[in-house]
Design a protein around this motif. Structure first.
Motif, PDB file in Angstrom:
ATOM      1  N   LEU A  79       0.614  -1.162  -0.026  1.00  0.00           N
ATOM      2  CA  LEU A  79       0.024   0.031  -0.458  1.00  0.00           C
ATOM      3  C   LEU A  79       0.995   1.237   0.167  1.00  0.00           C
ATOM      4  CD1 LEU A  79      -2.140  -0.620   2.524  1.00  0.00           C
ATOM      5  CD2 LEU A  79      -3.198  -0.068  -0.139  1.00  0.00           C
ATOM      6  N   PHE A  80       2.015   1.381   0.706  1.00  0.00           N
ATOM      7  CA  PHE A  80       3.078   2.573   0.805  1.00  0.00           C
ATOM      8  C   PHE A  80       2.923   2.320  -0.409  1.00  0.00           C
ATOM      9  CE2 PHE A  80       7.274   4.380   1.566  1.00  0.00           C
ATOM     10  CZ  PHE A  80       6.217   5.330   1.907  1.00  0.00           C
ATOM     11  N   ALA A  94       0.854   8.748   3.205  1.00  0.00           N
ATOM     12  CA  ALA A  94       0.684   7.419   2.934  1.00  0.00           C
ATOM     13  C   ALA A  94       0.958   6.729   3.878  1.00  0.00           C
ATOM     14  CB  ALA A  94       1.294   7.265   2.047  1.00  0.00           C
ATOM     15  N   LEU A  95       1.481   7.213   5.315  1.00  0.00           N
ATOM     16  CA  LEU A  95       1.951   6.649   6.334  1.00  0.00           C
ATOM     17  C   LEU A  95       0.030   6.113   7.246  1.00  0.00           C
ATOM     18  CD1 LEU A  95       5.257   6.856   7.359  1.00  0.00           C
ATOM     19  CD2 LEU A  95       4.596   4.499   6.639  1.00  0.00           C
ATOM     20  N   ALA A  99      -2.794   2.642   6.756  1.00  0.00           N
ATOM     21  CA  ALA A  99      -3.107   2.341   8.791  1.00  0.00           C
ATOM     22  C   ALA A  99      -4.406   2.230   8.506  1.00  0.00           C
ATOM     23  CB  ALA A  99      -2.278   2.945   9.528  1.00  0.00           C
ATOM     24  N   LEU A 100      -5.118   2.970   7.790  1.00  0.00           N
ATOM     25  CA  LEU A 100      -6.440   3.430   7.796  1.00  0.00           C
ATOM     26  C   LEU A 100      -7.302   2.214   6.638  1.00  0.00           C
ATOM     27  CD1 LEU A 100      -9.054   4.324   8.338  1.00  0.00           C
ATOM     28  CD2 LEU A 100      -9.051   6.282   6.567  1.00  0.00           C
ATOM     29  N   ALA A 101      -6.738   1.968   5.557  1.00  0.00           N
ATOM     30  CA  ALA A 101      -6.887   1.591   5.135  1.00  0.00           C
ATOM     31  C   ALA A 101      -6.455  -0.460   4.932  1.00  0.00           C
ATOM     32  CB  ALA A 101      -6.275   1.602   3.539  1.00  0.00           C
ATOM     33  N   GLY A 102      -5.929  -0.685   5.970  1.00  0.00           N
ATOM     34  CA  GLY A 102      -5.137  -1.940   6.790  1.00  0.00           C
ATOM     35  C   GLY A 102      -6.156  -2.246   7.769  1.00  0.00           C
ATOM     36  N   LEU A 227      -2.700  -0.957  12.986  1.00  0.00           N
ATOM     37  CA  LEU A 227      -1.569  -0.528  13.241  1.00  0.00           C
ATOM     38  C   LEU A 227      -0.586  -1.225  12.720  1.00  0.00           C
ATOM     39  CD1 LEU A 227      -2.340  -0.192  16.931  1.00  0.00           C
ATOM     40  CD2 LEU A 227      -1.919   1.693  14.621  1.00  0.00           C
ATOM     41  N   THR A 228      -0.439  -3.580  12.347  1.00  0.00           N
ATOM     42  CA  THR A 228       0.219  -3.845  12.215  1.00  0.00           C
ATOM     43  C   THR A 228       0.920  -3.673   9.908  1.00  0.00           C
ATOM     44  OG1 THR A 228      -0.219  -6.021  12.757  1.00  0.00           O
ATOM     45  CG2 THR A 228       0.915  -6.309  11.188  1.00  0.00           C
ATOM     46  N   THR A 229      -0.252  -3.284   9.260  1.00  0.00           N
ATOM     47  CA  THR A 229      -0.006  -2.601   8.155  1.00  0.00           C
ATOM     48  C   THR A 229       0.713  -1.336   8.231  1.00  0.00           C
ATOM     49  OG1 THR A 229      -2.325  -3.212   7.508  1.00  0.00           O
ATOM     50  CG2 THR A 229      -1.722  -1.465   6.364  1.00  0.00           C
ATOM     51  N   LEU A 230       0.684   0.020   9.040  1.00  0.00           N
ATOM     52  CA  LEU A 230       1.468   0.465   9.336  1.00  0.00           C
ATOM     53  C   LEU A 230       2.920   0.347  10.021  1.00  0.00           C
ATOM     54  CD1 LEU A 230       2.007   3.535  10.119  1.00  0.00           C
ATOM     55  CD2 LEU A 230       1.365   3.819  12.678  1.00  0.00           C
ATOM     56  N   VAL A 231       3.155  -0.592  10.674  1.00  0.00           N
ATOM     57  CA  VAL A 231       4.505  -1.524  10.981  1.00  0.00           C
ATOM     58  C   VAL A 231       5.243  -1.747   8.923  1.00  0.00           C
ATOM     59  CG1 VAL A 231       5.762  -2.948  11.677  1.00  0.00           C
ATOM     60  CG2 VAL A 231       3.991  -2.209  13.149  1.00  0.00           C
ATOM     61  N   GLY A 232       4.480  -2.354   8.735  1.00  0.00           N
ATOM     62  CA  GLY A 232       4.539  -3.200   7.392  1.00  0.00           C
ATOM     63  C   GLY A 232       5.936  -1.890   6.400  1.00  0.00           C
ATOM     64  N   CYS A 233       4.732  -0.728   6.899  1.00  0.00           N
ATOM     65  CA  CYS A 233       5.250   0.340   5.974  1.00  0.00           C
ATOM     66  C   CYS A 233       6.110   1.036   6.315  1.00  0.00           C
ATOM     67  CB  CYS A 233       3.613   1.628   6.161  1.00  0.00           C
ATOM     68  SG  CYS A 233       2.455   2.040   5.076  1.00  0.00           S
ATOM     69  N   LEU A 234       5.966   0.756   7.522  1.00  0.00           N
ATOM     70  CA  LEU A 234       7.853   1.736   7.701  1.00  0.00           C
ATOM     71  C   LEU A 234       8.858   0.634   7.569  1.00  0.00           C
ATOM     72  CD1 LEU A 234       7.359   3.157  10.928  1.00  0.00           C
ATOM     73  CD2 LEU A 234       7.059   4.327   8.552  1.00  0.00           C
TER      74      LEU A 234
END
Length: 338
Positions: A79-80, A94-95, A99-102, A227-234
């Motif tokens: 997604l990122f 995008a971050l 996270a919202l999309a996840g 939140l896991t999606t956000l971590v995946g972005c980083l």
């Protein structure tokens, strides 16, 4: 005369709270005292700590033992890349969007896999992760099965210079780790967290008290997914490259995370933190052993499970009655002279 007070704090938790501010200041200042390799390692530790804390909330408190959390790590990475490279959205915007999309995507996934129980639920989460992997492998705009790299213009636009980009990546990783751990502590101290703990201890009794078990687990799954999606972005912002096999690796993003939580102590806030530090200490000292490194990790896990079934922190807590992040309230008495 005896005065009774109700509190969550302990002497240890008070000391840790006092020490937390200077520790955070030192970590924020890491780009000025740590080398580039050390900074990347610390960022990786922070991100794994976040993943372990989130998986522990899912399995250790909600009873949802997932072996497919790599689905949201990979989803976050893709997604990122899609939002920045294809949609032209600023990386810092995008971050949160990812996270919202996840979280939005996790909602229908939860409705589907919540029909399964026990081992079937665990297998269902892994199957969903494979569906995600195969789906993104078909997206030719993101490199298909071979993957793609983040464009140089996007990387340069995040900060001026390589050192500044490394510092920004570290600050983002540290910020997410603090956000995740803080959010989990606050959540478990809330009424919803108390309900979740009741469900973990005895689901039948919790239902008899009027707790909506499905709703409680659904909320946890969706929040953890986001939140896991956000971590995946980083994670893939640090790597600057993504491919289906790397993004949805069950070993990297689920097996190692489960190992961390098991050796640290499942069902505790401190466990994933201790487990992450132990895991990276083992990795940094034994990584040169090749395949023997994985065998050594397995042996460590077996020994800890035999000697301390509740993990390292569970063993220390039971033996010395200590908590860094106390969740339950306790009654203390203060004797005063007449």
């Amino acid at each position: 005369m005896s005065t009774l007070t109700v509190t969550r704090r302990t002497r240890l938790s008070t000391v840790v709270l006092i020490l937390l501010a200077p520790i955070l200041i030192a970590l924020i200042a890491a780009p000025w005292w740590a080398g580039r390799a050390d900074l990347r390692l610390m960022g990786e530790i922070a991100l794994y700590m976040s993943l372990a804390t989130l998986w522990n909330l899912l399995a250790g408190y909600a009873g949802l033992v997932s072996v497919g959390q790599q689905a949201y790590v990979g989803l976050g990475g893709y997604l990122f890349f899609a939002l920045t490279m294809l949609a032209g959205i600023d990386p810092y915007v995008a971050l949160p969007l990812a996270a919202l999309a996840g979280a939005v995507i996790a909602a229908p996934v939860a409705v589907l896999i919540f029909r399964l129980r026990g081992a079937y639920f665990a297998i269902g989460t892994w199957v969903m992760a494979e569906v995600f992997r195969l789906s993104f492998a078909q997206v030719s705009a993101l490199g298909g099965g071979s993957g793609t790299s983040l464009s140089a213009s996007i990387v340069r636009g995040m900060a001026d210079g390589r050192a500044a980009r490394e510092a920004m990546a570290w600050w983002l990783a540290l910020g997410v780790a603090v956000l995740v751990i803080g959010a989990v502590v606050l959540f478990l101290r809330s009424r919803q967290g108390v309900a979740l703990t009741a469900i973990r201890d005895n689901e039948v009794a919790a239902r008899s008290l009027g707790i909506d078990i499905w709703r409680s687990k659904f909320i946890v799954y969706v929040v953890v997914g986001g939140l896991t999606t956000l971590v995946g972005c980083l994670i893939f912002l640090q790597k600057l490259r993504i491919s289906p096999d790397a993004a949805f690796s069950v070993n990297d993003w689920t097996a190692f995370v489960i190992f961390i939580v098991v050796i640290g102590g499942i069902g505790t806030i401190e466990g994933p933190i201790i487990g992450t530090l132990v895991f990276f200490a083992l990795r940094e000292t034994m990584a040169d052993l090749g395949t023997l490194y994985l065998i050594a990790l397995g042996l460590v896990a077996i020994v800890i499970m035999l000697k301390a079934p509740r993990g390292l922190w569970g063993f220390l807590r039971d033996r010395y009655n200590i908590e860094i992040f106390p969740l339950s309230r306790r009654v203390t008495g203060l004797n005063k002279g007449a």
